[in-house]
Design a protein around this motif. Sequence first.
Motif, PDB file in Angstrom:
ATOM      1  N   ASP A 112      39.855  41.934  49.729  1.00  0.00           N
ATOM      2  CA  ASP A 112      39.524  40.573  50.164  1.00  0.00           C
ATOM      3  C   ASP A 112      39.521  39.608  48.980  1.00  0.00           C
ATOM      4  O   ASP A 112      40.019  38.483  49.083  1.00  0.00           O
ATOM      5  CB  ASP A 112      38.147  40.533  50.838  1.00  0.00           C
ATOM      6  CG  ASP A 112      38.105  41.259  52.165  1.00  0.00           C
ATOM      7  OD1 ASP A 112      39.135  41.290  52.872  1.00  0.00           O
ATOM      8  OD2 ASP A 112      37.027  41.800  52.491  1.00  0.00           O
ATOM      9  N   TRP A 113      38.952  40.055  47.865  1.00  0.00           N
ATOM     10  CA  TRP A 113      38.868  39.194  46.685  1.00  0.00           C
ATOM     11  C   TRP A 113      40.250  38.828  46.147  1.00  0.00           C
ATOM     12  O   TRP A 113      40.423  37.804  45.523  1.00  0.00           O
ATOM     13  CB  TRP A 113      38.025  39.856  45.593  1.00  0.00           C
ATOM     14  CG  TRP A 113      36.566  39.786  45.895  1.00  0.00           C
ATOM     15  CD1 TRP A 113      35.773  40.806  46.339  1.00  0.00           C
ATOM     16  CD2 TRP A 113      35.726  38.643  45.809  1.00  0.00           C
ATOM     17  NE1 TRP A 113      34.500  40.355  46.536  1.00  0.00           N
ATOM     18  CE2 TRP A 113      34.432  39.025  46.214  1.00  0.00           C
ATOM     19  CE3 TRP A 113      35.941  37.316  45.436  1.00  0.00           C
ATOM     20  CZ2 TRP A 113      33.362  38.137  46.252  1.00  0.00           C
ATOM     21  CZ3 TRP A 113      34.875  36.427  45.468  1.00  0.00           C
ATOM     22  CH2 TRP A 113      33.601  36.846  45.873  1.00  0.00           C
ATOM     23  N   GLN A 114      41.224  39.659  46.407  1.00  0.00           N
ATOM     24  CA  GLN A 114      42.575  39.429  45.883  1.00  0.00           C
ATOM     25  C   GLN A 114      43.478  38.671  46.850  1.00  0.00           C
ATOM     26  O   GLN A 114      44.573  38.261  46.469  1.00  0.00           O
ATOM     27  CB  GLN A 114      43.231  40.761  45.507  1.00  0.00           C
ATOM     28  CG  GLN A 114      42.463  41.544  44.457  1.00  0.00           C
ATOM     29  CD  GLN A 114      42.115  40.719  43.222  1.00  0.00           C
ATOM     30  OE1 GLN A 114      42.951  39.985  42.709  1.00  0.00           O
ATOM     31  NE2 GLN A 114      40.874  40.829  42.766  1.00  0.00           N
ATOM     32  N   ARG A 115      43.022  38.458  48.079  1.00  0.00           N
ATOM     33  CA  ARG A 115      43.851  37.726  49.041  1.00  0.00           C
ATOM     34  C   ARG A 115      44.160  36.347  48.477  1.00  0.00           C
ATOM     35  O   ARG A 115      43.310  35.722  47.858  1.00  0.00           O
ATOM     36  CB  ARG A 115      43.156  37.640  50.386  1.00  0.00           C
ATOM     37  CG  ARG A 115      43.076  39.008  51.070  1.00  0.00           C
ATOM     38  CD  ARG A 115      42.381  38.922  52.392  1.00  0.00           C
ATOM     39  NE  ARG A 115      43.030  38.009  53.310  1.00  0.00           N
ATOM     40  CZ  ARG A 115      44.065  38.317  54.090  1.00  0.00           C
ATOM     41  NH1 ARG A 115      44.579  39.527  54.061  1.00  0.00           N
ATOM     42  NH2 ARG A 115      44.579  37.426  54.908  1.00  0.00           N
ATOM     43  N   GLN A 116      45.345  35.894  48.716  1.00  0.00           N
ATOM     44  CA  GLN A 116      45.796  34.670  48.049  1.00  0.00           C
ATOM     45  C   GLN A 116      46.378  33.664  49.037  1.00  0.00           C
ATOM     46  O   GLN A 116      47.068  34.017  49.970  1.00  0.00           O
ATOM     47  CB  GLN A 116      46.862  35.035  47.018  1.00  0.00           C
ATOM     48  CG  GLN A 116      47.332  33.880  46.187  1.00  0.00           C
ATOM     49  CD  GLN A 116      48.221  34.348  45.062  1.00  0.00           C
ATOM     50  OE1 GLN A 116      47.744  34.991  44.136  1.00  0.00           O
ATOM     51  NE2 GLN A 116      49.490  34.037  45.138  1.00  0.00           N
ATOM     52  N   GLY A 117      46.043  32.422  48.779  1.00  0.00           N
ATOM     53  CA  GLY A 117      46.674  31.298  49.457  1.00  0.00           C
ATOM     54  C   GLY A 117      47.294  30.426  48.390  1.00  0.00           C
ATOM     55  O   GLY A 117      47.307  30.781  47.205  1.00  0.00           O
ATOM     56  N   ILE A 118      47.775  29.276  48.803  1.00  0.00           N
ATOM     57  CA  ILE A 118      48.334  28.307  47.867  1.00  0.00           C
ATOM     58  C   ILE A 118      47.547  27.010  48.010  1.00  0.00           C
ATOM     59  O   ILE A 118      47.505  26.412  49.095  1.00  0.00           O
ATOM     60  CB  ILE A 118      49.837  28.037  48.140  1.00  0.00           C
ATOM     61  CG1 ILE A 118      50.644  29.319  48.012  1.00  0.00           C
ATOM     62  CG2 ILE A 118      50.353  26.944  47.200  1.00  0.00           C
ATOM     63  CD1 ILE A 118      50.712  29.888  46.612  1.00  0.00           C
ATOM     64  N   HIS A 119      46.909  26.609  46.938  1.00  0.00           N
ATOM     65  CA  HIS A 119      46.166  25.350  46.923  1.00  0.00           C
ATOM     66  C   HIS A 119      47.153  24.230  46.608  1.00  0.00           C
ATOM     67  O   HIS A 119      47.971  24.352  45.700  1.00  0.00           O
ATOM     68  CB  HIS A 119      45.064  25.418  45.861  1.00  0.00           C
ATOM     69  CG  HIS A 119      44.092  24.301  45.938  1.00  0.00           C
ATOM     70  ND1 HIS A 119      44.411  23.014  45.573  1.00  0.00           N
ATOM     71  CD2 HIS A 119      42.802  24.272  46.347  1.00  0.00           C
ATOM     72  CE1 HIS A 119      43.357  22.239  45.747  1.00  0.00           C
ATOM     73  NE2 HIS A 119      42.357  22.984  46.218  1.00  0.00           N
TER      74      HIS A 119
END
Length: 151
Positions: A113-120
Amino acid sequence: MSSRTELITRYREGPQVLAEVVTGLSEEALDRVPAGGGWSPRQVVHHCADSELTAAVRLRRLIAEEAPEIRGYDQEEFARRLHYERPIAASLDAVRASRESTAAILDALDEQDWQRQGIHSELGPYTAGDWLRIYADHCHDHAAQITGGRP
């Protein structure tokens, strides 16, 4: 760099730190803009509430969606359009409730979960860890701003 546990502890402390610096301030003091410009304590509290509510949704999207787009927002426009002259009690409650609810999620996250990534939209690649590093100090930084502890 602080450990994740330390950052979560700091995140949890934020609402109390913010509330303490405005407790007992008169209406006049809440509306006093710093000599060098910027926001009054009242405006800072409302900004913190809006930021926390936005942050809570950002974290939830990072965890629950695949590669979400995390959009920035214009905090000055929020201040202009969201009536930052209103009383602060509900905004202090919103900061506290948002952080309390979100901290329970933080406690439940696993390493994936901590490594899940989106794009800001302003920062680029953005993980839950990046999110925590930003928001752990947010209330503390603004409390220091109110007390004059930061230029």
